[in-house]
Design an enzyme around this catalytic site. Structure first.
Site, PDB file in Angstrom:
ATOM      1  N   TYR A  58       0.851  -1.201   0.000  1.00 43.98           N
ATOM      2  CA  TYR A  58       0.000   0.000   0.000  1.00 43.98           C
ATOM      3  C   TYR A  58       0.885   1.249   0.000  1.00 43.98           C
ATOM      4  O   TYR A  58       1.518   1.582   0.999  1.00 43.98           O
ATOM      5  CB  TYR A  58      -0.941   0.016   1.206  1.00 43.98           C
ATOM      6  CG  TYR A  58      -1.917  -1.150   1.279  1.00 43.98           C
ATOM      7  CD1 TYR A  58      -2.185  -1.948   0.164  1.00 43.98           C
ATOM      8  CD2 TYR A  58      -2.581  -1.450   2.462  1.00 43.98           C
ATOM      9  CE1 TYR A  58      -3.077  -3.009   0.240  1.00 43.98           C
ATOM     10  CE2 TYR A  58      -3.479  -2.504   2.539  1.00 43.98           C
ATOM     11  CZ  TYR A  58      -3.714  -3.284   1.423  1.00 43.98           C
ATOM     12  OH  TYR A  58      -4.605  -4.332   1.511  1.00 43.98           O
ATOM     13  N   HIS A 127      -0.570 -12.291   1.116  1.00 43.27           N
ATOM     14  CA  HIS A 127      -1.546 -11.423   0.440  1.00 43.27           C
ATOM     15  C   HIS A 127      -2.153 -12.097  -0.790  1.00 43.27           C
ATOM     16  O   HIS A 127      -3.330 -11.921  -1.098  1.00 43.27           O
ATOM     17  CB  HIS A 127      -0.806 -10.146   0.029  1.00 43.27           C
ATOM     18  CG  HIS A 127      -1.649  -8.924  -0.098  1.00 43.27           C
ATOM     19  ND1 HIS A 127      -1.123  -7.662  -0.044  1.00 43.27           N
ATOM     20  CD2 HIS A 127      -2.982  -8.750  -0.291  1.00 43.27           C
ATOM     21  CE1 HIS A 127      -2.096  -6.770  -0.201  1.00 43.27           C
ATOM     22  NE2 HIS A 127      -3.230  -7.408  -0.352  1.00 43.27           N
ATOM     23  N   SER A 206     -13.027  -4.831   1.493  1.00 45.31           N
ATOM     24  CA  SER A 206     -13.952  -4.111   0.606  1.00 45.31           C
ATOM     25  C   SER A 206     -15.417  -4.439   0.909  1.00 45.31           C
ATOM     26  O   SER A 206     -16.204  -4.730   0.002  1.00 45.31           O
ATOM     27  CB  SER A 206     -13.640  -4.393  -0.872  1.00 45.31           C
ATOM     28  OG  SER A 206     -12.308  -4.061  -1.191  1.00 45.31           O
ATOM     29  N   PRO A 207     -15.824  -4.384   2.195  1.00 45.99           N
ATOM     30  CA  PRO A 207     -17.223  -4.696   2.525  1.00 45.99           C
ATOM     31  C   PRO A 207     -18.204  -3.663   1.971  1.00 45.99           C
ATOM     32  O   PRO A 207     -19.394  -3.924   1.901  1.00 45.99           O
ATOM     33  CB  PRO A 207     -17.232  -4.692   4.065  1.00 45.99           C
ATOM     34  CG  PRO A 207     -16.106  -3.788   4.442  1.00 45.99           C
ATOM     35  CD  PRO A 207     -15.046  -4.003   3.397  1.00 45.99           C
ATOM     36  N   LEU A 208     -17.655  -2.499   1.578  1.00 46.42           N
ATOM     37  CA  LEU A 208     -18.493  -1.460   0.958  1.00 46.42           C
ATOM     38  C   LEU A 208     -18.349  -1.490  -0.556  1.00 46.42           C
ATOM     39  O   LEU A 208     -18.708  -0.529  -1.247  1.00 46.42           O
ATOM     40  CB  LEU A 208     -18.097  -0.073   1.489  1.00 46.42           C
ATOM     41  CG  LEU A 208     -18.105   0.078   3.013  1.00 46.42           C
ATOM     42  CD1 LEU A 208     -17.540   1.438   3.423  1.00 46.42           C
ATOM     43  CD2 LEU A 208     -19.522  -0.098   3.556  1.00 46.42           C
ATOM     44  N   GLY A 209     -17.795  -2.602  -1.079  1.00 42.44           N
ATOM     45  CA  GLY A 209     -17.584  -2.683  -2.529  1.00 42.44           C
ATOM     46  C   GLY A 209     -16.719  -1.546  -3.031  1.00 42.44           C
ATOM     47  O   GLY A 209     -16.969  -0.973  -4.087  1.00 42.44           O
ATOM     48  N   ARG A 210     -15.686  -1.216  -2.249  1.00 47.66           N
ATOM     49  CA  ARG A 210     -14.749  -0.121  -2.574  1.00 47.66           C
ATOM     50  C   ARG A 210     -15.483   1.210  -2.703  1.00 47.66           C
ATOM     51  O   ARG A 210     -15.079   2.087  -3.450  1.00 47.66           O
ATOM     52  CB  ARG A 210     -13.959  -0.438  -3.854  1.00 47.66           C
ATOM     53  CG  ARG A 210     -13.176  -1.750  -3.740  1.00 47.66           C
ATOM     54  CD  ARG A 210     -12.445  -2.120  -5.012  1.00 47.66           C
ATOM     55  NE  ARG A 210     -11.863  -3.450  -4.918  1.00 47.66           N
ATOM     56  CZ  ARG A 210     -10.636  -3.714  -4.504  1.00 47.66           C
ATOM     57  NH1 ARG A 210      -9.829  -2.746  -4.168  1.00 47.66           N
ATOM     58  NH2 ARG A 210     -10.188  -4.962  -4.434  1.00 47.66           N
ATOM     59  N   GLY A 211     -16.593   1.350  -2.006  1.00 46.47           N
ATOM     60  CA  GLY A 211     -17.372   2.585  -2.022  1.00 46.47           C
ATOM     61  C   GLY A 211     -18.573   2.514  -2.952  1.00 46.47           C
ATOM     62  O   GLY A 211     -19.520   3.287  -2.818  1.00 46.47           O
ATOM     63  N   PHE A 212     -18.564   1.559  -3.873  1.00 46.22           N
ATOM     64  CA  PHE A 212     -19.625   1.472  -4.895  1.00 46.22           C
ATOM     65  C   PHE A 212     -20.998   1.215  -4.261  1.00 46.22           C
ATOM     66  O   PHE A 212     -22.012   1.728  -4.723  1.00 46.22           O
ATOM     67  CB  PHE A 212     -19.280   0.348  -5.878  1.00 46.22           C
ATOM     68  CG  PHE A 212     -20.057   0.361  -7.155  1.00 46.22           C
ATOM     69  CD1 PHE A 212     -19.829   1.327  -8.127  1.00 46.22           C
ATOM     70  CD2 PHE A 212     -21.016  -0.609  -7.418  1.00 46.22           C
ATOM     71  CE1 PHE A 212     -20.538   1.336  -9.330  1.00 46.22           C
ATOM     72  CE2 PHE A 212     -21.730  -0.619  -8.617  1.00 46.22           C
ATOM     73  CZ  PHE A 212     -21.493   0.357  -9.566  1.00 46.22           C
TER      74      PHE A 212
HETATM   75  N1  LIG Z   1      -6.422  -8.472   1.025  1.00 49.44           N
HETATM   76  C1  LIG Z   1      -6.647  -7.767  -0.059  1.00 49.44           C
HETATM   77  O1  LIG Z   1      -6.342  -8.191  -1.175  1.00 49.44           O
HETATM   78  C2  LIG Z   1      -7.295  -6.421   0.054  1.00 49.44           C
HETATM   79  C3  LIG Z   1      -7.804  -5.793  -1.100  1.00 49.44           C
HETATM   80  C4  LIG Z   1      -8.429  -4.540  -0.936  1.00 49.44           C
HETATM   81  C5  LIG Z   1      -8.521  -3.969   0.315  1.00 49.44           C
HETATM   82  N2  LIG Z   1      -7.996  -4.602   1.406  1.00 49.44           N
HETATM   83  C6  LIG Z   1      -8.100  -4.026   2.764  1.00 49.44           C
HETATM   84  O2  LIG Z   1      -9.460  -3.847   3.064  1.00 49.44           O
HETATM   85  C7  LIG Z   1      -9.701  -2.501   3.438  1.00 49.44           C
HETATM   86  C8  LIG Z   1     -11.109  -2.101   3.035  1.00 49.44           C
HETATM   87  O3  LIG Z   1     -11.349  -2.299   1.664  1.00 49.44           O
HETATM   88  P1  LIG Z   1     -11.457  -1.109   0.630  1.00 49.44           P
HETATM   89  O4  LIG Z   1     -10.889   0.118   1.216  1.00 49.44           O
HETATM   90  O5  LIG Z   1     -10.917  -1.658  -0.635  1.00 49.44           O
HETATM   91  O6  LIG Z   1     -13.005  -0.962   0.344  1.00 49.44           O
HETATM   92  P2  LIG Z   1     -14.293  -0.573   1.193  1.00 49.44           P
HETATM   93  O7  LIG Z   1     -14.009  -0.588   2.625  1.00 49.44           O
HETATM   94  O8  LIG Z   1     -15.355  -1.432   0.646  1.00 49.44           O
HETATM   95  O9  LIG Z   1     -14.585   0.918   0.670  1.00 49.44           O
HETATM   96  C9  LIG Z   1     -13.686   1.958   0.867  1.00 49.44           C
HETATM   97  C10 LIG Z   1     -14.194   3.151   0.082  1.00 49.44           C
HETATM   98  O10 LIG Z   1     -15.475   3.528   0.578  1.00 49.44           O
HETATM   99  C11 LIG Z   1     -15.444   4.867   1.076  1.00 49.44           C
HETATM  100  N3  LIG Z   1     -16.220   4.870   2.329  1.00 49.44           N
HETATM  101  C12 LIG Z   1     -15.865   4.389   3.536  1.00 49.44           C
HETATM  102  N4  LIG Z   1     -16.847   4.525   4.422  1.00 49.44           N
HETATM  103  C13 LIG Z   1     -17.864   5.133   3.754  1.00 49.44           C
HETATM  104  C14 LIG Z   1     -19.155   5.557   4.132  1.00 49.44           C
HETATM  105  N5  LIG Z   1     -19.630   5.376   5.373  1.00 49.44           N
HETATM  106  N6  LIG Z   1     -19.939   6.153   3.181  1.00 49.44           N
HETATM  107  C15 LIG Z   1     -19.490   6.346   1.914  1.00 49.44           C
HETATM  108  N7  LIG Z   1     -18.271   5.943   1.502  1.00 49.44           N
HETATM  109  C16 LIG Z   1     -17.474   5.350   2.424  1.00 49.44           C
HETATM  110  C17 LIG Z   1     -13.991   5.205   1.267  1.00 49.44           C
HETATM  111  O11 LIG Z   1     -13.722   6.558   1.029  1.00 49.44           O
HETATM  112  P3  LIG Z   1     -13.195   7.557   2.177  1.00 49.44           P
HETATM  113  O12 LIG Z   1     -11.805   7.106   2.529  1.00 49.44           O
HETATM  114  O13 LIG Z   1     -13.240   8.863   1.497  1.00 49.44           O
HETATM  115  O14 LIG Z   1     -14.159   7.427   3.314  1.00 49.44           O
HETATM  116  C18 LIG Z   1     -13.317   4.348   0.196  1.00 49.44           C
HETATM  117  O15 LIG Z   1     -13.316   5.023  -1.046  1.00 49.44           O
HETATM  118  C19 LIG Z   1      -8.580  -1.725   2.764  1.00 49.44           C
HETATM  119  O16 LIG Z   1      -8.350  -0.475   3.388  1.00 49.44           O
HETATM  120  C20 LIG Z   1      -7.425  -2.664   2.906  1.00 49.44           C
HETATM  121  O17 LIG Z   1      -6.842  -2.555   4.196  1.00 49.44           O
HETATM  122  C21 LIG Z   1      -7.402  -5.824   1.278  1.00 49.44           C
END
Ligand SMILES: NC(=O)c1ccc[n+]([C@@H]2O[C@H](COP(=O)([O-])OP(=O)(O)OC[C@H]3O[C@@H](n4cnc5c(N)ncnc54)[C@H](OP(=O)(O)O)[C@@H]3O)[C@@H](O)[C@H]2O)c1
Length: 334
Positions: A58, A127, A206-212
């Protein structure tokens, strides 16, 4: 209210039932604000979040360096998770190599410890899986890190159920971290059932689908040029509009309930785990205190059977893969 706690796997660490993904604080999802990111780490701990998730890739080490001072200042409260295996090339932002060989693992852990400024990592994940390296060799090398006191617990990311069983036979695994959300449910085929059977916790990323799923963007083309979500087939081209329509019911349920779409998405993951009979600790990623508060407030939200029934068909209708190259994912090897 502070978050309830749970145990990550048999004999694993005790953590708040929701963790924090730190990835976006360094890279991938648009511009970052360091001061707000650091304030978000403190706010998370205050709210009862104890599992903090990073990885060596990262920001190519930046994220470990960013959270290091916070981790050191709160060493007895923070459960620090980081990861090795993905190699990058500075000249090609989309390049990903996967290294699972023992010599690489031994070098990677020392580099992570140095960047973080700590003498032990609480949870060390592989990873990505490179099928050309025998899994027993990789997990054997990881087990040696536990014996050496550099790592406390082992984890795997994006492994199949069969790979998890094979790894577990070499050394106990505390957690599997893979993508799992209303939108992406392929882990429910083999990885989740195997984890449930072995007593391994699941850490949905990515429980929020990366924000989607929150409706914060509807098509990758609207995102900044350096936003990594542009490379995800589900969010771009012909798939985006149909998939955005699929997540609209999440917003409607949220409105009717007086909560947010993000909160519905997080509650769904917690409740879906009950169906499979395993512990989950989702790690929503945010760089902002306001969203941290919103997300932690959802950790104990309960959805009704009727609400769950509305969400149930969504994943089955999604078009496009969750990565451009699925061979790096568990689904791509099942
Ligand atoms: N093991 C793997 O291969 C892998 C892959 C991907 C991710 N990860 C880990 O998993 C973590 C979480 O996944 P992710 O960050 O990919 O996706 P996510 O948690 O599904 O979504 C993150 C996105 O949603 C936005 N967000 C967060 N809370 C929100 C809310 N309440 N309302 C609206 N938007 C919101 C964030 O923007 P803001 O920052 O602007 O709030 C960011 O753009 C990562 O940080 C990483 O540590 C691991």
């Amino acid at each position: 209210m502070t978050l309830p706690t749970t145990v990550l796997g048999t004999n694993g660490p005790t953590v708040g039932i929701q963790g924090l993904g730190c990835m976006g604080m360094s890279e991938f999802y648009g511009p970052t604000d360091t001061a707000e990111a650091l304030a978000t780490l403190d706010a998370a701990l205050e709210a009862g979040v104890t599992l903090f998730d990073t990885a060596d890739i990262y920001g190519s080490g930046h994220n470990e360096e960013l959270i290091g001072p916070f981790v050191r200042a709160n060493r007895d409260k923070v459960v620090l998770a980081t990861k090795f295996a993905i190699e990058r090339k500075a000249e090609d932002p989309t390049y990903r190599g996967v290294r699972n060989d023992p010599a690489y693992i031994r070098t990677a852990v020392d580099a992570s410890l140095r960047r973080l400024g700590v003498d032990v990592i609480d949870l060390y994940y592989m990873h990505r899986r490179n099928p050309e390296v025998p899994l027993a060799d990789s997990v054997g090398a990881m087990a040696e890190l536990v014996a050496a006191g550099k790592v406390r617990h082992l984890g795997l990311s994006e492994v199949t159920g069969a790979e998890l069983r094979e790894a577990y036979a070499v050394h106990p695994i505390a957690a599997v971290q893979s993508e799992w959300s209303i939108f992406s449910r392929d882990v429910e085929h083999t990885a989740v059932p195997a984890a449930a059977e072995l007593g391994v916790a699941f850490v949905p990323y990515s429980p929020l689908g990366r924000g989607f799923l929150t409706g914060s963007f509807a098509a990758a083309e609207t995102l900044s040029a350096d936003d990594y979500r542009r490379y995800h087939p589900q969010f771009s081209g012909a798939n985006a509009a149909g998939n955005a329509a699929l997540v609209e019911p999440i917003g409607k349920l949220a409105e009717a309930r007086g909560v947010t779409a993000a909160q519905i998405a997080l509650a769904w993951v917690q409740q879906r785990a009950e169906v499979h009979g395993l512990t989950v600790v989702p790690i929503p990623g945010t760089r902002k205190r306001s969203r941290l508060a919103e997300n932690t407030a959802a950790a104990t939200l309960r959805l009704s059977e009727e609400e769950l029934a509305v969400l149930e068909p969504i994943a089955g209708q999604v078009t496009g893969n969750r990565y451009a190259d699925m061979s790096f994912t568990s689904a791509g090897r099942e």
